[in-house]
Write a protein that holds these residues in place. Structure first.
Motif, PDB file in Angstrom:
ATOM      1  N   ASP A 175     -14.864  23.642  12.675  1.00 27.16           N
ATOM      2  CA  ASP A 175     -14.682  23.526  11.222  1.00 27.16           C
ATOM      3  C   ASP A 175     -13.211  23.647  10.828  1.00 27.16           C
ATOM      4  O   ASP A 175     -12.753  22.966   9.907  1.00 27.16           O
ATOM      5  CB  ASP A 175     -15.512  24.579  10.481  1.00 27.16           C
ATOM      6  CG  ASP A 175     -17.002  24.267  10.504  1.00 27.16           C
ATOM      7  OD1 ASP A 175     -17.365  23.118  10.815  1.00 27.16           O
ATOM      8  OD2 ASP A 175     -17.803  25.173  10.214  1.00 27.16           O
TER       9      ASP A 175
ATOM     10  N   GLU B 229     -16.068  29.424  10.076  1.00 31.17           N
ATOM     11  CA  GLU B 229     -17.137  28.513   9.686  1.00 31.17           C
ATOM     12  C   GLU B 229     -16.964  28.057   8.241  1.00 31.17           C
ATOM     13  O   GLU B 229     -16.804  28.869   7.330  1.00 31.17           O
ATOM     14  CB  GLU B 229     -18.491  29.222   9.838  1.00 31.17           C
ATOM     15  CG  GLU B 229     -19.654  28.358   9.458  1.00 31.17           C
ATOM     16  CD  GLU B 229     -20.977  29.112   9.503  1.00 31.17           C
ATOM     17  OE1 GLU B 229     -21.991  28.521   9.122  1.00 31.17           O
ATOM     18  OE2 GLU B 229     -20.985  30.299   9.886  1.00 31.17           O
ATOM     19  N   ARG B 230     -17.028  26.734   8.041  1.00 35.78           N
ATOM     20  CA  ARG B 230     -16.980  26.175   6.680  1.00 35.78           C
ATOM     21  C   ARG B 230     -18.356  26.400   6.056  1.00 35.78           C
ATOM     22  O   ARG B 230     -19.364  25.938   6.581  1.00 35.78           O
ATOM     23  CB  ARG B 230     -16.664  24.681   6.741  1.00 35.78           C
ATOM     24  CG  ARG B 230     -16.434  24.077   5.384  1.00 35.78           C
ATOM     25  CD  ARG B 230     -16.167  22.591   5.381  1.00 35.78           C
ATOM     26  NE  ARG B 230     -15.575  22.070   6.580  1.00 35.78           N
ATOM     27  CZ  ARG B 230     -14.824  20.985   6.628  1.00 35.78           C
ATOM     28  NH1 ARG B 230     -14.587  20.303   5.542  1.00 35.78           N
ATOM     29  NH2 ARG B 230     -14.332  20.556   7.768  1.00 35.78           N
TER      30      ARG B 230
END
Length: 188
Positions: free
Chosen positions: A172, A17-18
């Motif tokens: 992401d 996850e960004r």
């Protein structure tokens, strides 16, 4: 007088996850504000390199300027103009040719380098983009199914195939990969 160097932009991931993106100071501030202790990977947006930053409170967000060390170690060259003396190893025939050039060896070398940079700018940008994407891919998706095929497509210049192969990857990760590899397909 030189213009200020722009602050590098970074992107941070927790797992796939960004969690942060932007100028270095903003990303560091966002990461310092996080309450969880999850492992975070930070990448330089221009090179795809993974960075190790000290995110403890009270620590500087950016490394101190090397100007103080540079002052003590200044040698030959014209540092105020950004000219730095370094060693170059050439064959005698190269030195002979350089010595016959107007302005001397330094002027001739600068002229040759500037010309090569101009002529090969697109190719160099494509190569840098592929290398940045591969650095990120290796760090974040080396164990993801299809990694090897995606890497082959990246370096073969097969943009559509690359996009197809990274499509099933975490959103992401694939989105950031498309961003890093965008210049790799510019003239392909």
């Amino acid at each position: 007088m030189s213009s200020p160097v722009p602050e590098p932009t970074l992107t941070a991931f927790a797992g796939f996850e960004r969690i942060a993106a932007g100028p270095r100071s903003e990303v560091v501030a966002q990461l310092r504000a996080r309450a969880d202790a999850q492992t975070v990977f930070i990448f330089d947006d221009s090179t795809g390199e993974r960075l190790d930053l000290d995110l403890r409170q009270g620590m500087p967000a950016a490394p101190e300027s090397p100007a103080a060390d540079e002052q003590a170690t200044r040698g030959v060259g014209r540092p105020k103009l950004g000219v730095v003396a370094r060693e170059v190893t050439l064959l005698p025939r190269h030195w002979d040719w350089l010595s016959r050039q107007p302005g001397g060896a330094s002027v001739a070398l600068r002229r040759l380098i500037d010309e090569a940079r101009r002529v090969h700018a697109d190719r160099d940008a494509q190569r840098a983009s592929r290398e940045a994407a591969y650095r990120f891919m290796s760090a974040m998706a080396g164990d993801v199914p299809g990694f090897e095929e995606a890497a082959r497509a990246l370096f073969a210049g097969e943009g559509a195939r690359f996009a197809e192969l990274i499509g099933p990857w975490p959103e992401d990760v694939s989105s950031y990969l498309r961003q890093l590899a965008a210049a790799a397909w510019s003239a392909a």
